[in-house]
Write a protein that holds these residues in place. Sequence first.
Motif, short mmCIF file in Angstrom:
data_model
loop_
_atom_site.label_atom_id
_atom_site.label_comp_id
_atom_site.label_asym_id
_atom_site.label_seq_id
_atom_site.Cartn_x
_atom_site.Cartn_y
_atom_site.Cartn_z
N HIS A 100 74.48 31.00 42.91
CA HIS A 100 73.10 30.63 43.23
C HIS A 100 72.98 29.12 43.31
CE1 HIS A 100 68.67 30.33 41.73
NE2 HIS A 100 68.71 30.38 43.05
N LEU A 101 72.47 28.61 44.43
CA LEU A 101 72.34 27.17 44.63
C LEU A 101 70.91 26.68 44.42
CD1 LEU A 101 74.62 26.81 47.81
CD2 LEU A 101 75.25 26.49 45.40
N SER A 102 69.93 27.31 45.07
CA SER A 102 68.55 26.89 44.94
C SER A 102 67.64 27.97 45.51
CB SER A 102 68.30 25.56 45.68
OG SER A 102 68.51 25.73 47.07
N GLY A 103 66.32 27.77 45.36
CA GLY A 103 65.39 28.76 45.89
C GLY A 103 64.01 28.18 46.08
N SER A 104 63.18 28.88 46.88
CA SER A 104 61.81 28.45 47.11
C SER A 104 60.95 29.65 47.50
CB SER A 104 61.75 27.39 48.22
OG SER A 104 62.19 27.94 49.45
N VAL A 120 66.42 31.99 49.07
CA VAL A 120 67.44 31.62 48.09
C VAL A 120 68.65 31.11 48.85
CG1 VAL A 120 69.11 32.53 46.43
CG2 VAL A 120 66.71 33.19 46.25
N ARG A 121 69.14 29.95 48.47
CA ARG A 121 70.39 29.44 49.00
C ARG A 121 71.51 29.82 48.05
NH1 ARG A 121 71.13 24.48 48.70
NH2 ARG A 121 72.84 24.42 50.22
N GLU A 128 78.31 29.66 52.96
CA GLU A 128 76.99 29.26 52.49
C GLU A 128 75.95 30.12 53.19
OE1 GLU A 128 74.09 25.38 52.74
OE2 GLU A 128 76.22 25.02 52.29
N THR A 130 71.73 31.27 53.55
CA THR A 130 70.30 31.14 53.30
C THR A 130 69.72 32.54 53.36
OG1 THR A 130 70.19 28.91 54.23
CG2 THR A 130 68.13 30.13 54.07
#
Length: 277
Positions: A100-104, A120-121, A128, A130
């Motif tokens: 898990h890299l990041s999310g919004s 979620v990235r 990689e 998205t």
Amino acid sequence: MASAASFSYAAALTSTVRNKFSLMTWNTAGLDHEPDELRECTLAQCEEVKMYSPDVVYLQEVTPSTCGLLRSTLQDYKMIPATEGRYFTAILLKNSSVQHLSGSIETFFGSKQGRQLQTVRAKCADAELTLMCSHLESQGKSAGERVRQLKTVFERIAEASSNSAVIFGGDLNLRDKEVTKAGGLPNGVFDIWSLCGEPPDAEFTWDPTQNDKLEFPFKMTAKCRFDRLYLKQGTASGLKVVPERFMLVGKKRLPVCETFPSDHWGIVCDFKVEETK
């Protein structure tokens, strides 16, 4: 029969197999059920997840009561709920295979049903990704708002990093004519069902002729492809994410409540990651 787009897409692939992963999407029908039935259906959905062991799971109509049960039962996954409202989406990432890299979260401000786009990235199978999940506005009368939401999603897909493949999906409540009203699929965005050859046994995720999970005050027989997945490649990554198999799940009737785990069939799609030349 596969579309011309799928044939041209397949012909463009000149690459070497690198790795594989799978993704599930499912509207869990977490609303308007008796507690005992809801628990049985949620546990049955968890068993489907365990059986197919997808690396990524998109869920819609998760509720506060089912969220805890999903989290405690699927401990091999990192669960990322979109919100803590009456119902919401959630993205699950398998701990052993997905980073898990990041999310919004983006709220669709025109929505009267609290709908959002969850992003979620992540990294999986050396690629990689998205990951975009949504439950677009429901019901035929909401077609205008649903088209506006779809246009917004297409804009976000276009804004995604060129190093990342984008997989967007969920219960989109879409009719084909609404995709046309949104301007059609943007350049480089492909319908994954079509890429997999449009298998007829995996077309209709909403099928009241077979799924009697919900009762309606009128006879409803229209079969629809409400649940969909779309793909856009990361053009700068040197990799292609290629769908290999597209199938429906959740078709086993449950023993106690004598119905199905959800009023939607779920989707499981297998992908391979290839190096492009």
